[in-house]
Write a protein that holds these residues in place. Structure first.
Motif, PDB file in Angstrom:
ATOM      1  N   GLN A 116      30.191  64.244  45.565  1.00  0.00           N
ATOM      2  CA  GLN A 116      28.835  64.324  45.000  1.00  0.00           C
ATOM      3  C   GLN A 116      27.756  63.993  44.413  1.00  0.00           C
ATOM      4  OE1 GLN A 116      29.938  68.358  43.292  1.00  0.00           O
ATOM      5  NE2 GLN A 116      30.096  69.581  45.565  1.00  0.00           N
ATOM      6  N   ASN A 117      26.966  62.954  45.418  1.00  0.00           N
ATOM      7  CA  ASN A 117      26.102  62.034  44.640  1.00  0.00           C
ATOM      8  C   ASN A 117      26.511  61.544  43.904  1.00  0.00           C
ATOM      9  OD1 ASN A 117      23.004  61.509  43.687  1.00  0.00           O
ATOM     10  ND2 ASN A 117      23.135  62.529  41.755  1.00  0.00           N
ATOM     11  N   ASN A 169      23.893  59.261  45.317  1.00  0.00           N
ATOM     12  CA  ASN A 169      23.383  59.075  46.797  1.00  0.00           C
ATOM     13  C   ASN A 169      21.622  59.089  47.172  1.00  0.00           C
ATOM     14  OD1 ASN A 169      22.503  61.340  46.126  1.00  0.00           O
ATOM     15  ND2 ASN A 169      23.870  62.708  47.763  1.00  0.00           N
TER      16      ASN A 169
HETATM   17  C1  LIG Z   1      23.334  63.754  47.506  1.00  0.00           C
HETATM   18  O1  LIG Z   1      24.361  64.835  46.807  1.00  0.00           O
HETATM   19  C2  LIG Z   1      24.018  65.579  47.020  1.00  0.00           C
HETATM   20  C3  LIG Z   1      24.806  66.467  46.288  1.00  0.00           C
HETATM   21  O2  LIG Z   1      26.510  66.739  46.783  1.00  0.00           O
HETATM   22  C4  LIG Z   1      23.322  66.328  48.340  1.00  0.00           C
HETATM   23  O3  LIG Z   1      23.013  67.559  48.150  1.00  0.00           O
HETATM   24  C5  LIG Z   1      22.201  64.983  48.494  1.00  0.00           C
HETATM   25  O4  LIG Z   1      22.108  66.281  50.691  1.00  0.00           O
HETATM   26  C6  LIG Z   1      23.019  64.084  48.597  1.00  0.00           C
HETATM   27  N1  LIG Z   1      21.954  63.325  49.330  1.00  0.00           N
HETATM   28  C7  LIG Z   1      21.689  62.870  50.333  1.00  0.00           C
HETATM   29  C8  LIG Z   1      21.002  61.827  51.078  1.00  0.00           C
HETATM   30  O5  LIG Z   1      23.383  62.613  50.678  1.00  0.00           O
END
Ligand SMILES: *[C@@H]1O[C@H](CO)[C@@H](O)[C@H](O)[C@H]1NC(C)=O
Ligand SMILES: *[C@@H]1O[C@H](CO)[C@@H](O)[C@H](O)[C@H]1NC(C)=O
Ligand SMILES: *[C@@H]1O[C@H](CO)[C@@H](O)[C@H](O)[C@H]1NC(C)=O
Ligand SMILES: *[C@@H]1O[C@H](CO)[C@@H](O)[C@H](O)[C@H]1NC(C)=O
Ligand SMILES: *[C@@H]1O[C@H](CO)[C@@H](O)[C@H](O)[C@H]1NC(C)=O
Ligand SMILES: *[C@@H]1O[C@H](CO)[C@@H](O)[C@H](O)[C@H]1NC(C)=O
Ligand SMILES: *[C@@H]1O[C@H](CO)[C@@H](O)[C@H](O)[C@H]1NC(C)=O
Ligand SMILES: *[C@@H]1O[C@H](CO)[C@@H](O)[C@H](O)[C@H]1NC(C)=O
Length: 392
Positions: A116-117, A169
């Motif tokens: 995540q992120n 991310n």
């Molecule tokens: C980035 O990570 C967050 C948390 O997991 C997620 O909600 C989001 O969609 C992600 N953004 C991208 C651009 O991948």
């Protein structure tokens, strides 16, 4: 007076220095200073490759320059099973009333393959005579190149010398002076690191002994590390041949959380600031005199907390968990649960505005010529550091 203090301090120091610790704490972290961001990368594919730096960019306040966006770096021999980044609006380690809870803003779990992120990048891109290899997305093993963002696999052991890094991310704006991510190399996947004055990075990992035998082909044989960089550094060059090709030499910021320094002490892990807060030798940095013991046969857990008042604590604790919210009292319990006899503490130098205008040399390794002020600060730091070894 100071000679007596130093003698006393040295005596105490030699009594306690051999013990390993579970908590290394630095106080008074952050100062008013500046660094020179990279302005231009020229002819990067040829031997005439050069870089130019811009005028100074200023920073100040608690934890600066490490309050900026930071990327998280790993070097083998290492296996990473969990990573989490947390932030809090306000948290002071020694004050349980003013402390807000911590939210997990990024997370990686190898066994459950949760990411995540988190973006895994590694230096597997184009090679350049002055910049070294460019960042690419990391493949599942952390060190190969991938065409898009890929989750690090389970059982992701990397051996000596191999490295990867974690960014958020959130994509960078295009490369350019004064833009969010500064000037960076063409064609790289560019993401922000992890931001904030008040932040916490937690890790669950293993640092087994290297199984290959030692040879001169290794640069960092059996010297694992987990460290933080101002995220501008890897986007231009982590190991440049020319100090102007990265903001590192001018002091944009590095903090080593757990780093094995040399073959003699390959099972000791040190915490070190590479900032100009009261020192002139950035390469040596501001290192804790006591180290964590590397456990080569068991899972290790721990991390680093940067609080709102400039207290920075690296710690190892088997009680470390990775919940989506970490209550302030649980974070306090985590660090205060480590007894003072297993703590090393030191105070960073206070920098007056006058001393930060000192002349930075922009050649070679970018070291500062010590002026009288910084020399005195350095001495004061050494003395207070020794004293703090027992006045915890
Ligand atoms: C980035 O990570 C967050 C948390 O997991 C997620 O909600 C989001 O969609 C992600 N953004 C991208 C651009 O991948
Ligand atoms: C670094 O940049 C400065 C200013 O742009 C320049 O004077 C200096 O020669 C450069 N150093 C190297 C090693 O290229
Ligand atoms: C804060 O810490 C003090 C001293 O350790 C303790 O007595 C008090 O109960 C704590 N207060 C809260 C709200 O946790
Ligand atoms: C990692 O994966 C890449 C493919 O993405 C492969 O070429 C490389 O050999 C692997 N590295 C190791 C150390 O296994
Ligand atoms: C991802 O990390 C960035 C960098 O610190 C943070 O600003 C952002 O809020 C995080 N995203 C999520 C979905 O938590
Ligand atoms: C190894 O690193 C430690 C920590 O920086 C240092 O104190 C020690 O002198 C180093 N040993 C050698 C042999 O370089
Ligand atoms: C590995 O070899 C280098 C010299 O090539 C030496 O400096 C280092 O201490 C050795 N490491 C270990 C763990 O023995
Ligand atoms: C620290 O103190 C605790 C309790 O007072 C004791 O159990 C522990 O062994 C001590 N640790 C060291 C390294 O001396």
């Amino acid at each position: 007076m100071s000679t007596i203090l130093q003698l006393v301090a040295l005596a105490v120091y030699s009594m306690v220095v051999s013990a390993s610790v579970d908590k290394v704490s630095f106080t008074n972290v952050g100062f008013g200073g500046s660094f020179t961001p990279v302005k231009k990368l020229s002819n990067i594919d040829s031997d005439s490759c050069t870089c130019e730096v811009d005028s100074a960019e200023y920073f100040s306040g608690a934890n600066s320059p490490l309050a900026d966006y930071l990327s998280v770096h790993f070097r083998g021999p290492l296996t990473l099973s969990k990573f989490a980044f947390y932030s809090s609006n306000s948290f002071v380690i020694n004050n349980n009333r003013s402390s807000d809870d911590w939210s997990r803003l990024a997370y990686y779990d190898s066994a459950d393959q949760i990411s995540q992120n988190v973006t895994f990048l590694t230096k597997a891109g184009d090679d350049s005579p002055c910049l070294g290899k460019a960042l690419t997305y990391a493949s599942a093993n952390g060190t190969g190149a991938a065409s898009d963002s890929t989750i690090l696999e389970d059982n992701n052991y990397i051996s000596s010398d191999l490295e990867y890094a974690i960014f958020s991310n959130i994509s960078c704006p295009s490369s350019g002076t004064g833009k969010g991510c500064g000037v960076y190399r063409d064609g790289i996947p560019a993401f922000y690191g992890f931001y904030g004055v008040t932040k916490m990075f937690l890790f669950e990992f293993e640092l087994p002994t290297e199984t290959q035998s030692n040879s001169t082909s290794f640069e960092y044989y059996d010297l694992p590390a987990i460290w933080l960089l101002n995220d501008h550094i890897p986007r231009t060059s982590q190991y440049p041949n020319n100090a102007n090709c990265s903001c590192w030499a001018s002091g944009c910021g590095e903090y080593d959380i757990f780093e094995a320094m040399n073959g003699t002490e390959h099972n000791n892990l040190y915490s070190t600031f590479h900032t100009y807060q009261g020192i002139s030798d950035l390469g040596t940095g501001i290192q804790a005199y006591q180290a964590f013991a590397r456990d080569t046969s068991n899972v290790m857990r721990g991390g680093v907390i940067f609080d709102s008042d400039g207290n920075v604590v690296s710690f190892l604790s088997s009680s470390t968990t990775f919940e989506s919210t970490y209550s302030a009292s649980d974070v306090i319990a985590l660090v205060n649960g480590i007894s003072t006899n297993e703590t090393y503490s030191s105070q960073l130098a206070s920098i007056s505005a006058a001393s930060t205008t000192s002349s930075k040399s922009k050649n070679g390794a970018g070291s500062l010529l010590p002026n009288n002020n910084t020399f005195m600060y350095y001495l004061a730091t050494i003395v207070t550091t020794f004293l703090h070894v027992f006045v915890i």
